[in-house]
Each structure stands twice: as C-alpha cells, then as structure tokens.
Design an enzyme around this catalytic site. Structure first.
Site, PDB file in Angstrom:
ATOM      1  CG  ASP A 176      -1.780   1.245   1.288  1.00 41.36           C
ATOM      2  OD1 ASP A 176      -2.703   1.318   0.468  1.00 41.36           O
ATOM      3  OD2 ASP A 176      -1.523   2.130   2.125  1.00 41.36           O
TER       4      ASP A 176
ATOM      5  CD  GLU B 144      -2.432   2.015  -3.489  1.00 40.59           C
ATOM      6  OE1 GLU B 144      -3.285   2.819  -3.885  1.00 40.59           O
ATOM      7  OE2 GLU B 144      -1.658   2.288  -2.545  1.00 40.59           O
TER       8      GLU B 144
HETATM    9  C1  GLC Z   1      -4.006   3.532  -0.592  1.00 40.83           C
HETATM   10  C2  GLC Z   1      -5.362   2.949  -0.273  1.00 40.83           C
HETATM   11  C3  GLC Z   1      -6.276   4.037   0.198  1.00 40.83           C
HETATM   12  C4  GLC Z   1      -5.673   4.677   1.427  1.00 40.83           C
HETATM   13  C5  GLC Z   1      -4.227   5.116   1.182  1.00 40.83           C
HETATM   14  C6  GLC Z   1      -3.519   5.403   2.463  1.00 40.83           C
HETATM   15  O1  GLC Z   1      -4.056   4.417  -1.641  1.00 40.83           O
HETATM   16  O2  GLC Z   1      -5.874   2.288  -1.403  1.00 40.83           O
HETATM   17  O3  GLC Z   1      -7.563   3.561   0.463  1.00 40.83           O
HETATM   18  O4  GLC Z   1      -6.451   5.778   1.807  1.00 40.83           O
HETATM   19  O5  GLC Z   1      -3.454   4.120   0.547  1.00 40.83           O
HETATM   20  O6  GLC Z   1      -3.175   4.212   3.126  1.00 40.83           O
END
Ligand code: GLC
Length: 623
Positions: free
Chosen positions: A261, A303
């Site tokens: 993430d 991500e």
């Molecule tokens: C990523 C997640 C999102 C979250 C962010 C902070 O982008 O998909 O939902 O708010 O990280 O952790």
C-alpha cells in the site's frame, strides 16, 4: 532428498546478491550489516515455515507464471461487509468459486486504530487481526481453507505509515529516540515548510497539508494522508528490518500476495514530490529477495497510483528488471475505460495505451474498473493533446460527467477531494451507479436500463480481456448501487469513498441466481459466462501485451493479442449506437472467417462492414 539447509543456501546464492545490492544502494555502508541481521531473521522464518506452505513454495517454483494464467481471477472485498468476519468468508467460498475466483484480496484486516482509521489503512498492530473480524488463528485457518480451493489470499501491507496508536509511535511520543527515528518528526516548521514547497496534497479536503503538529511528540510529524497516519522513515535500516520480519510473519501465516500500500511515498527527498524515488525500487528489490528466499510461493503487488512513466518502474526497469513487484495496478486502464464511456470516443484511450511502456513479460497488471478508492482523472496533458483534447478541460468534463452534473450524464457519482487550487475533482461511486444503473432504475426506463447493464458488461469484459489479473470488486457482480447510508456512520461520514463500499447484498445474489432476467441476474450471468470463456483462451496469458490497432470508427476500441497459438482481436463499442465497423482491420489479421469467442458464433469478415450492437464487446479469433 535435498535437506532444508541446502534449499536455504541455494536460495541465498540465487537471491542474496539482489538483497545485498538493494540494501547497499539504499543504505550505503549500513547495507552489509543489515544483510547479516536479515539473514538471521530469514533463517528463523524459514525454519518456522509450515510444511504445506513449503510444498506450495515448490509448486510455485515450478509454475512461476501462476498469477499470469488466464485462469487467474481476482476478487476484492471487505471481510466484514462481505461475510461478517474472517470465518464467515469461508462460508461464502461457493459464491467465489461460481465466479472462478483464484485470488482473493481481503481489504485491510490487521488491527487498526480505534475510531477513524481510513478503512483499515491506519494499522496499530501488524501482528494481530482486527478483533471485529477474528484472530490471527482465524486468518491462518481461512488462508488454509482458501488454499485447498486454489484461492490465494491477498492482504495489504501498509508500508508508508502506521497509526498514531502503533507501538512505535507511542514509544516515539514517550521520548524514546530509537522510535522517534522511525518517523519524520521536526521541532519547528523549517523543514516541513521546505518540503511543502514541492509536495502535492493527497487529502486536501479532510487532511490538508503533509505535516501535523503533535503536542505529545512536541514536533511536526510527517502525515501524508490523514493526521493519524504517521509516515515511516524508510531511510532508517531498522524500519526495513521490522518490515522484513512482518512480511515473513504474515507469509508464514498463509498470506500469498502482499499488496504494498502507498509504496510510491516511502522515500522522501527534499525538493521533490517525494514519490517514486529510485530508492523505493531498491527497497522493493530487497523485500522481494527476502520473500523469494523464505517463501517463494508469495508475490508482491505494488499499489502505485502514479503516471505511466513512473508506474512501469514498479514492475522493473533498468537494473531492477525482473527484481521488484510481480504485479501492479493498471490505473490508466481504469481511467480510460470510464473516459471512453463518458465521451463515446476512444481516441484518447488509443493514444494512452499506445504511449504506455511495455511491461516485463514475467510481470502482471491488476486490471480493474472499480476498487475501494476514488477515481482520479490521471490523463496526461500530452496524451490529451495527442487526442486533440485539452487536458485540463477534459479532466473537468470527466469530473462533471461522473458527478452527474454534465447535461445528459447517466452517472451518479460524488466529488471526492475537490482541490480548489488545481480544481482537481476525484470521483466516488459504485460501478453500477457510475455506469447508469441507478439513474435508469430511478427513471424506470427500459432502454436506459439495457444500456446501463451493457456498460457494466463491457467494463467487466474489458478487464477480463486485458490480460492480467482481473480484479472484480465486491458487489459489482450484481450491480450494487451507491450506498448513501455511509453518512450515518460517524467514522465514515466525512469520507465519501464509503458510498461505494456497501455491505454485500446476499438476498440480491440469491435473487440474481434464481432469475437471470432481472438486472442483477443479467449482470451476474453475463460475468460468469465471460469468465468461463476467458479461462480457456491462451491469448489471455498475462505475458502477452494488449496492443492497440487503429480503429476505423472513433466509438470503437480495437485491441490485438498476438499469441503463438493465434491472434485474439478484441473489439469494444463504447457508445449506445449501432456501429457498422469496417472489417478490413479485422480481416487483415484474421482472414475471412472468425469465431466470436464470447457468443461462440461464427462471423464472416468478408462483408465490408460488421454490425456491432451498443456497448457490445467481441473477442475474435481466426476460425
Ligand atoms: C491507498 C489505499 C487508500 C488509502 C491510502 C492510504 O491508496 O488504497 O484507500 O487511503 O493508501 O493508506
């Protein structure tokens, strides 16, 4: 029999250099020392790894493309909203199997802070499970059950930040220097102000600025996202060692894929936007090596919701080729799908895909149309120009269209994080509501209803056909609409992304199963059918790229996937018009006779044009 020591040593020989090089590039002289520390951690984790997981390791080493195969179907859901708890998820495996799912991403499930927690992305303890969902033993049991059904469990590893309530942050506030060094804490505004010069804002609306004054810590704490999410200092080797240990702990508890993430934000450099710094890839290379040595069954998914030129590095470019994440989200595909539906025009889609750098053949896109996050209109100015559009105006059009403000719009979305400085407006909303189902049901109009269902089918078919892991998002398989009740929950009210995070409507699933004539039934039956078709098409292996063929009609997108077993041409009509598509493009590649794989019908390509229904997708192979 090869003994365990030999196995460990062989893997160290193979991946040790990747680990050491990554660490040395990121940490300089501290790299070799960290390598020694990690070797001890890895030995311990390897010894502790269960036999069934070691068998999986061996199986995956024999099938390194396991995640790339056309049979891989992803599903994403919140355990509580889907099935009440982790144990409940096991009771819903039949539904997942009916969709052919083999990859299950359960949204954040490690213990978050109390109260607001950004949908679980503010983790207070990575070694325990959110008590509302179950225990670590429940997680291991679920992973084992899923594995028996050939479903890999995917879990978030939040790298960039921890909750303010995490033990490291608590100890930092208590004044322990070791833990203060885990974070970026500044005594006055000098450095925060200097960094802010070049930092964008992620949540300008509910968390403006990138730093938060903390009275107890007596300092400005770096908080890219919410004020309760404290950014970690990855330049500190201790932070790396902690995460390597956590990664292996979770892998030994049965997690098979880690969603990294907010990985883009992990390395900070003054004078930059503090995203996509080269060190991020050194760290990923090192984390991957750790995982390959102890738990080679596991994969990493980045991500990184960043521009194409930055994104491709997460799948390995230059010296990191083949050494970083196995998967990454194809954010641009998602944006272009919605863009083409709004504009009934595919030129920008063609330009964006054509300019997209090719990925390494052994890596995989996560292809998706909706997820738990908002949609940001990541359309570059130069791609827009290539399609004779002005970037800013087009992005504004998309925001207005999907907020339902543009005249004639079929969409019912909500504006998320309006930034008055840049006029950037991201969009929340469920697939069905954005695709017109909510408006059509409200109007009671059969024509609109058919169009909305056809759009949903088009989106699902496009992500199934792109070649990657299609990520189906909970509720979309039955066209669940926006859930406006999020405003009644004080923990969710300020964050309208909850509008598209509904509780799974199992009554609606049962009704859809019972009657394939209802809107939900049509969506579900169509999706299941196309998944079945995808699974038997070798052309949809993720090692192959989808390439753009110049379309003879601006409403239609034409993609080709050239596989040694034969070419697959995909045709998508992004408009509600009946299109007479000139056949020469198809004929030049497939000859006169084709089979449309979704319907199973034979198509003659000798006539000059082919009639394509509103929003119809076609997957054509040579007969
Ligand atoms: C990523 C997640 C999102 C979250 C962010 C902070 O982008 O998909 O939902 O708010 O990280 O952790």
């Amino acid at each position: 029999m090869v003994d365990e020591d030999t196995t460990f040593q062989l893997r160290m020989d193979r991946y040790g250099p990747d680990l050491l090089n990554g660490l040395t590039a990121a940490y300089g002289d501290a790299g070799p020392q960290l390598f020694e520390r990690l070797t001890a951690i890895m030995r311990g984790a390897f010894a502790a790894r269960g036999t069934d997981l070691k068998v999986l390791d061996e199986a995956r080493l024999l099938s390194p493309d396991w995640v790339q195969r056309p049979g891989t179907i992803g599903y994403v859901c919140y355990a509580d909203r889907f099935a009440g708890s982790l144990a409940g998820v096991a009771d819903r495996i039949d539904h997942l199997k009916s969709l052919g799912v083999s990859y299950l991403h359960l949204m954040p499930l490690l213990r978050p802070r109390e109260g607001e927690n950004d949908g679980g992305y503010a983790v207070a303890d990575y070694r325990s499970v959110d008590p509302r969902l179950g225990t670590m033993d429940d997680l291991t049991a679920l992973a084992t059950t899923l594995r028996r059904h050939d479903i890999a469990l995917v879990v978030d590893l939040v790298l960039n930040h921890v909750a303010r309530e995490h033990e490291w942050a608590v100890r930092a506030r208590a004044g322990e220097q070791k833990y203060r060094d885990y974070f970026h804490i500044f005594g006055d505004r000098t450095m925060p102000d200097a960094y802010e010069q070049s930092l964008p804002e992620i949540f300008p609306d509910f968390a403006p600025g990138n730093f938060t004054w903390d009275e107890e810590a007596q300092g400005w704490v770096w908080t890219t996202f919410n004020s309760f999410q404290w950014d970690l200092n990855w330049a500190n080797p201790d932070v790396f060692a902690e995460f390597a240990d956590l990664l292996l702990f979770l892998a030994n508890n049965g997690v098979e894929v880690f969603r990294l993430d907010a990985i883009a934000f992990t390395w900070k450099v003054l004078g930059t936007d503090c995203q996509n710094e080269p060190q991020v890839h050194e760290l990923t290379q090192a984390l991957r090596a750790v995982l390959r040595i102890v738990a080679p069954a596991c994969a990493l998914k980045a991500e990184a919701i960043v521009g194409p030129q930055d994104l491709i590095a997460y799948l390995g470019q230059g010296k990191h080729f083949g050494k970083v994440s196995d998967l990454a989200y194809h954010n641009s595909l998602m944006v272009q799908l919605w863009g083409a539906l709004a504009s009934r025009h595919t030129r920008l889609f063609e330009v964006a895909l054509s300019n997209f750098p090719a990925k390494p053949a052994n890596t995989t896109w996560g292809s998706y149309a909706r997820c738990h996050d908002d949609i940001g209109w990541a359309v570059s100015d130069s791609d827009a120009r290539g399609a004779y559009l002005e970037g800013h105006t087009h992005r504004a059009f998309l925001s207005e269209f999907y907020a339902g403000l543009y005249p004639g719009s079929f969409a019912r979305g909500l504006v998320f994080q309006h930034n008055p400085v840049t006029n950037d407006r991201r969009i929340s909303g469920s697939m069905a509501s954005l695709a017109g189902l909510e408006a059509a049901l409200h109007a009671g109009d059969q024509g609109q209803l058919s169009d909305a269902i056809a759009r949903i089918n088009l989106l699902h078919t496009a992500i199934l056909g792109f070649g990657g892991v299609p990520l189906l998002y909970m509720g979309d398989e039955i066209g669940q609409l926006n859930d406006y009740s999020y405003v009644d929950d004080p923990e969710h009210a300020s964050d309208n992304r909850w509008v598209h995070r509904p509780r799974m409507d199992w009554d609606a699933v049962a009704a859809a199963d019972a009657d394939p004539g209802t809107p939900s039934g049509r969506i579900l039956a169509g999706l299941r059918h196309t998944i079945g078709v995808r699974k038997r098409l070798p052309q949809l292996h993720a090692s192959i790229e989808s390439r753009v063929l110049p379309s003879p009609d601006s409403r239609v997108l034409v993609l080709t996937r050239d596989h040694p077993e034969g070419t697959l041409i995909e045709v998508y009509n992004f408009s509600e018009d009946m299109v007479e598509l000139p056949t020469y493009v198809l004929r030049s590649r497939l000859g006169d006779a084709a089979v449309e794989q979704i319907s199973g019908y034979d198509y003659s390509l000798s006539p000059e044009t082919l009639r394509i229904r509103p929003y119809q997708p076609l997957w054509l192979t040579a007969d």
